[in-house]
Design a protein around this motif. Sequence first.
Motif, PDB file in Angstrom:
ATOM      1  N   LYS A   7       0.857  -1.185   0.000  1.00 49.06           N
ATOM      2  CA  LYS A   7       0.000   0.000   0.000  1.00 49.06           C
ATOM      3  C   LYS A   7       0.893   1.235   0.000  1.00 49.06           C
ATOM      4  N   THR A   8       0.604   2.141  -0.905  1.00 50.51           N
ATOM      5  CA  THR A   8       1.412   3.342  -1.093  1.00 50.51           C
ATOM      6  C   THR A   8       0.554   4.572  -0.848  1.00 50.51           C
ATOM      7  N   MET A   9       1.151   5.577  -0.207  1.00 43.98           N
ATOM      8  CA  MET A   9       0.477   6.857  -0.034  1.00 43.98           C
ATOM      9  C   MET A   9       1.295   7.938  -0.727  1.00 43.98           C
ATOM     10  N   ILE A  10       0.631   8.742  -1.526  1.00 40.64           N
ATOM     11  CA  ILE A  10       1.245   9.943  -2.081  1.00 40.64           C
ATOM     12  C   ILE A  10       0.881  11.078  -1.137  1.00 40.64           C
ATOM     13  N   LEU A  11       1.889  11.722  -0.587  1.00 38.93           N
ATOM     14  CA  LEU A  11       1.716  12.837   0.344  1.00 38.93           C
ATOM     15  C   LEU A  11       2.183  14.094  -0.370  1.00 38.93           C
ATOM     16  N   ASP A  12       1.245  14.888  -0.841  1.00 36.53           N
ATOM     17  CA  ASP A  12       1.534  16.053  -1.678  1.00 36.53           C
ATOM     18  C   ASP A  12       1.323  17.321  -0.859  1.00 36.53           C
ATOM     19  N   SER A  30      -4.574   0.382  -4.328  1.00 39.09           N
ATOM     20  CA  SER A  30      -3.408   0.219  -3.448  1.00 39.09           C
ATOM     21  C   SER A  30      -2.697   1.553  -3.194  1.00 39.09           C
ATOM     22  N   VAL A  31      -3.112   2.611  -3.906  1.00 40.25           N
ATOM     23  CA  VAL A  31      -2.504   3.935  -3.762  1.00 40.25           C
ATOM     24  C   VAL A  31      -3.529   4.885  -3.148  1.00 40.25           C
ATOM     25  N   SER A  32      -3.155   5.493  -2.024  1.00 43.33           N
ATOM     26  CA  SER A  32      -3.982   6.536  -1.432  1.00 43.33           C
ATOM     27  C   SER A  32      -3.271   7.876  -1.633  1.00 43.33           C
ATOM     28  N   ILE A  33      -4.048   8.929  -1.655  1.00 38.59           N
ATOM     29  CA  ILE A  33      -3.501  10.265  -1.912  1.00 38.59           C
ATOM     30  C   ILE A  33      -3.971  11.222  -0.831  1.00 38.59           C
ATOM     31  N   MET A  34      -2.992  11.881  -0.192  1.00 38.25           N
ATOM     32  CA  MET A  34      -3.287  13.000   0.698  1.00 38.25           C
ATOM     33  C   MET A  34      -2.695  14.228   0.042  1.00 38.25           C
ATOM     34  N   ASP A  35      -3.516  15.214  -0.187  1.00 40.51           N
ATOM     35  CA  ASP A  35      -3.094  16.406  -0.918  1.00 40.51           C
ATOM     36  C   ASP A  35      -3.468  17.655  -0.130  1.00 40.51           C
ATOM     37  N   VAL A  36      -2.462  18.457   0.200  1.00 47.24           N
ATOM     38  CA  VAL A  36      -2.668  19.747   0.863  1.00 47.24           C
ATOM     39  C   VAL A  36      -2.416  20.811  -0.195  1.00 47.24           C
ATOM     40  N   TYR A  37      -3.438  21.589  -0.514  1.00 48.94           N
ATOM     41  CA  TYR A  37      -3.291  22.546  -1.607  1.00 48.94           C
ATOM     42  C   TYR A  37      -4.156  23.780  -1.383  1.00 48.94           C
ATOM     43  N   ASN A  38      -3.911  24.793  -2.203  1.00 48.41           N
ATOM     44  CA  ASN A  38      -4.656  26.045  -2.137  1.00 48.41           C
ATOM     45  C   ASN A  38      -6.030  25.838  -2.758  1.00 48.41           C
ATOM     46  N   GLU A  46     -12.258  18.441 -11.530  1.00 49.71           N
ATOM     47  CA  GLU A  46     -13.145  17.836 -10.537  1.00 49.71           C
ATOM     48  C   GLU A  46     -13.049  16.311 -10.514  1.00 49.71           C
ATOM     49  N   ASP A  47     -12.802  15.674 -11.666  1.00 44.82           N
ATOM     50  CA  ASP A  47     -12.649  14.215 -11.682  1.00 44.82           C
ATOM     51  C   ASP A  47     -11.441  13.797 -10.856  1.00 44.82           C
ATOM     52  N   ALA A  48     -10.335  14.482 -11.044  1.00 49.36           N
ATOM     53  CA  ALA A  48      -9.127  14.178 -10.272  1.00 49.36           C
ATOM     54  C   ALA A  48      -9.351  14.485  -8.791  1.00 49.36           C
ATOM     55  N   ALA A  49     -10.048  15.559  -8.500  1.00 49.87           N
ATOM     56  CA  ALA A  49     -10.304  15.937  -7.106  1.00 49.87           C
ATOM     57  C   ALA A  49     -11.066  14.842  -6.372  1.00 49.87           C
ATOM     58  N   ARG A  50     -11.960  14.167  -7.046  1.00 49.41           N
ATOM     59  CA  ARG A  50     -12.730  13.088  -6.420  1.00 49.41           C
ATOM     60  C   ARG A  50     -11.845  11.890  -6.070  1.00 49.41           C
ATOM     61  N   ARG A  51     -10.712  11.739  -6.745  1.00 48.33           N
ATOM     62  CA  ARG A  51      -9.817  10.597  -6.498  1.00 48.33           C
ATOM     63  C   ARG A  51      -8.916  10.820  -5.274  1.00 48.33           C
ATOM     64  N   ILE A  52      -8.765  12.051  -4.835  1.00 50.33           N
ATOM     65  CA  ILE A  52      -7.908  12.347  -3.687  1.00 50.33           C
ATOM     66  C   ILE A  52      -8.615  11.886  -2.425  1.00 50.33           C
ATOM     67  N   ASP A  53      -7.943  11.009  -1.662  1.00 54.37           N
ATOM     68  CA  ASP A  53      -8.548  10.409  -0.476  1.00 54.37           C
ATOM     69  C   ASP A  53      -8.662  11.393   0.682  1.00 54.37           C
ATOM     70  N   VAL A  54      -7.618  12.177   0.896  1.00 51.81           N
ATOM     71  CA  VAL A  54      -7.613  13.183   1.966  1.00 51.81           C
ATOM     72  C   VAL A  54      -7.229  14.505   1.326  1.00 51.81           C
ATOM     73  N   ALA A  55      -8.208  15.365   1.139  1.00 47.13           N
ATOM     74  CA  ALA A  55      -7.979  16.671   0.524  1.00 47.13           C
ATOM     75  C   ALA A  55      -8.038  17.743   1.607  1.00 47.13           C
ATOM     76  N   VAL A  56      -6.928  18.454   1.774  1.00 46.48           N
ATOM     77  CA  VAL A  56      -6.872  19.551   2.736  1.00 46.48           C
ATOM     78  C   VAL A  56      -6.790  20.826   1.909  1.00 46.48           C
ATOM     79  N   LYS A  57      -7.933  21.462   1.741  1.00 43.83           N
ATOM     80  CA  LYS A  57      -8.036  22.660   0.909  1.00 43.83           C
ATOM     81  C   LYS A  57      -7.818  23.885   1.788  1.00 43.83           C
ATOM     82  N   LEU A  58      -6.678  24.513   1.609  1.00 43.21           N
ATOM     83  CA  LEU A  58      -6.345  25.683   2.411  1.00 43.21           C
ATOM     84  C   LEU A  58      -6.736  26.957   1.684  1.00 43.21           C
ATOM     85  N   PRO A  59      -7.184  27.971   2.418  1.00 43.66           N
ATOM     86  CA  PRO A  59      -7.422  29.267   1.783  1.00 43.66           C
ATOM     87  C   PRO A  59      -6.083  29.966   1.511  1.00 43.66           C
ATOM     88  N   SER A  60      -6.085  30.872   0.578  1.00 41.71           N
ATOM     89  CA  SER A  60      -4.890  31.673   0.322  1.00 41.71           C
ATOM     90  C   SER A  60      -4.451  32.362   1.608  1.00 41.71           C
TER      91      SER A  60
END
Length: 121
Positions: A7-12, A30-38, A46-60
Amino acid sequence: MRTPGLKTMILDLDAHQGDGYARDFANDASVSIMDVYNGDVFPHDEDAARRIDVAVKLPSHTKTKKYLTLLRENLAQALKTHQPGLIVYVAGMSLSLSLSGIVTHSDWRARHGLHVRGPVG
């Protein structure tokens, strides 16, 4: 080359939504994605956004303390939930952190990586 059962996690942690690898691994459980982004700027995909398992959407202009708190809380939960054997870390500093925040962020990443079972690449 793939390792069966790994099991692999992409931590972006840069400011951009990780739409490329979200699409690349769209059908790979087998791949999970955690993405911290603006979240004020992204996602445009939006299709790609739905694939991100943990989305941390930060304000500017998120302040350093808030960024580190959200990172710590969300990463702890993501590691518990997904239990990766390998973490692929996508480095980035295009979020607005103070100089002391960048040092703290780097130090925290290094210390936290020591508690992960398996390699961080």
